[in-house]
Design a protein around this motif. Sequence first.
Motif, PDB file in Angstrom:
ATOM      1  N   ASN A 225      79.733 -27.271  10.428  1.00 40.05           N
ATOM      2  CA  ASN A 225      79.571 -28.631  10.950  1.00 40.05           C
ATOM      3  C   ASN A 225      80.290 -28.702  12.295  1.00 40.05           C
ATOM      4  OD1 ASN A 225      79.488 -31.356  11.500  1.00 40.05           O
ATOM      5  ND2 ASN A 225      80.892 -31.937   9.839  1.00 40.05           N
TER       6      ASN A 225
ATOM      7  N   LEU B 280      81.869 -25.848   3.708  1.00 37.02           N
ATOM      8  CA  LEU B 280      81.456 -26.711   4.811  1.00 37.02           C
ATOM      9  C   LEU B 280      82.596 -26.603   5.820  1.00 37.02           C
ATOM     10  CD1 LEU B 280      79.531 -28.705   6.118  1.00 37.02           C
ATOM     11  CD2 LEU B 280      80.565 -30.536   4.778  1.00 37.02           C
TER      12      LEU B 280
ATOM     13  N   SER C 180      89.637 -27.377   6.368  1.00 37.85           N
ATOM     14  CA  SER C 180      90.462 -26.311   6.953  1.00 37.85           C
ATOM     15  C   SER C 180      90.110 -24.915   6.424  1.00 37.85           C
ATOM     16  CB  SER C 180      91.957 -26.608   6.758  1.00 37.85           C
ATOM     17  OG  SER C 180      92.306 -27.809   7.445  1.00 37.85           O
TER      18      SER C 180
ATOM     19  N   GLY D 294      85.111 -27.985   1.513  1.00 37.66           N
ATOM     20  CA  GLY D 294      85.373 -28.146   2.946  1.00 37.66           C
ATOM     21  C   GLY D 294      86.755 -28.705   3.172  1.00 37.66           C
TER      22      GLY D 294
ATOM     23  N   ALA E 136      92.641 -32.655   3.824  1.00 34.70           N
ATOM     24  CA  ALA E 136      92.579 -31.252   4.251  1.00 34.70           C
ATOM     25  C   ALA E 136      91.644 -31.056   5.448  1.00 34.70           C
ATOM     26  CB  ALA E 136      92.108 -30.377   3.086  1.00 34.70           C
ATOM     27  N   ILE E 137      91.021 -32.152   5.921  1.00 38.75           N
ATOM     28  CA  ILE E 137      90.041 -32.005   6.998  1.00 38.75           C
ATOM     29  C   ILE E 137      90.733 -32.009   8.354  1.00 38.75           C
ATOM     30  CG2 ILE E 137      88.090 -33.102   8.160  1.00 38.75           C
ATOM     31  CD1 ILE E 137      87.106 -34.041   5.449  1.00 38.75           C
ATOM     32  N   GLY E 138      90.583 -30.904   9.068  1.00 40.50           N
ATOM     33  CA  GLY E 138      91.107 -30.814  10.425  1.00 40.50           C
ATOM     34  C   GLY E 138      92.622 -30.858  10.498  1.00 40.50           C
TER      35      GLY E 138
ATOM     36  N   LYS F  70      80.420 -31.073  14.312  1.00 39.53           N
ATOM     37  CA  LYS F  70      80.867 -32.441  14.648  1.00 39.53           C
ATOM     38  C   LYS F  70      80.423 -32.749  16.078  1.00 39.53           C
ATOM     39  CE  LYS F  70      84.270 -31.999  11.052  1.00 39.53           C
ATOM     40  NZ  LYS F  70      85.528 -32.391  10.448  1.00 39.53           N
TER      41      LYS F  70
ATOM     42  N   GLY G 199      84.377 -26.977   9.474  1.00 39.47           N
ATOM     43  CA  GLY G 199      84.401 -27.777  10.693  1.00 39.47           C
ATOM     44  C   GLY G 199      84.935 -26.971  11.859  1.00 39.47           C
ATOM     45  N   GLY G 200      86.202 -27.177  12.199  1.00 35.30           N
ATOM     46  CA  GLY G 200      86.808 -26.573  13.386  1.00 35.30           C
ATOM     47  C   GLY G 200      86.547 -25.076  13.525  1.00 35.30           C
TER      48      GLY G 200
HETATM   49  O1  LIG Z   1      82.586 -30.888   7.753  1.00 29.17           O
HETATM   50  C1  LIG Z   1      83.603 -30.207   7.783  1.00 29.17           C
HETATM   51  C2  LIG Z   1      84.849 -30.722   7.311  1.00 29.17           C
HETATM   52  O2  LIG Z   1      85.088 -32.015   7.769  1.00 29.17           O
HETATM   53  C3  LIG Z   1      86.017 -29.797   7.460  1.00 29.17           C
HETATM   54  O3  LIG Z   1      86.500 -29.771   8.770  1.00 29.17           O
HETATM   55  P1  LIG Z   1      87.648 -28.713   9.145  1.00 29.17           P
HETATM   56  O4  LIG Z   1      87.133 -27.372   8.726  1.00 29.17           O
HETATM   57  O5  LIG Z   1      87.806 -28.835  10.635  1.00 29.17           O
HETATM   58  O6  LIG Z   1      88.858 -29.101   8.373  1.00 29.17           O
END
Ligand SMILES: O=C[C@H](O)COP(=O)(O)O
Length: 263
Positions: free
Chosen positions: A13, A240, A221, A219, A179-181, A15, A242-243
């Motif tokens: 993703n 899934l 980190s 998903g 845990a996201i970002g 973003k 992200g970064g």
């Molecule tokens: O869609 C992906 C998630 O929001 C995870 O994002 P991240 O891997 O940057 O923590």
Amino acid sequence: MSTPARKPLMAGNWKMNLNHLEAIAHVQKLAFALTEADFERVEVVVLPPFTDLRGVQTLVDADKLRIGYGAQDLSVHDSGAYTGEISGAMLAKLGCKYVLAGHSERRQYHGEDDETVNGKVKAALRHSITPIVCVGEGLPVRREGRHIAFTLDQVDGALKGLSADEAKKIVIAYEPVWAIGTGEVATPKDAQEVCGAIRERLAELYDDEVARTVRILYGGSVKANNIAGIIAQPDVDGGLVGGASLDPVEFVKICRLGEETSG
Ligand SMILES: O=C[C@H](O)COP(=O)(O)O
């Protein structure tokens, strides 16, 4: 009838990152690095911003790449006076195979509730696009120990009114918001606890076949150095990302499940 094994899915993703020119360069780097053996083992998907999709489609089609692609959001409506919205019909026309529904950033910044997410899941299915339904709790809920009940409520809301045949077509992504970002990855045990509970809920809502069929991703980190432990869990069928999906070298390592080379 036996259910086929669930092929791991790694979805990047992006973003709101990478313009349409950067997108093409990025997908080319992935295509250059990933081998047939990688694609046999793992399904690789990118989820770029809307403005990149045409370029990605053109590249994937022209070079017959095995990389799948999809969008990060869609409208609950199929067409009409909905300024700024993108419909499932438009995404299907661009060859999108997947679309995110209810990502926590959509829930948080755009006020998407379970009813909206449910409408988006149905809109995707109307156009034969696989919705990746995102669920997961924030930190206060986790601290109160209500993370399973909270996440299962989101699952119930997102799947409301879906038949077993429709439910079999979806993917669910468990993404604990804390845990996201943040670099704060859930432990493999944390991921398994909730992904296992989601699978049990699918069996309750539908039947064992639906529960065995639906892929459940983790998903939050995800990186090359933590994917192996997460994907080893019996109810986690992919990531899934992200970064880390913005770095093609890192994303390829994640698609190789943290192992150094493809088989
Ligand atoms: O869609 C992906 C998630 O929001 C995870 O994002 P991240 O891997 O940057 O923590």
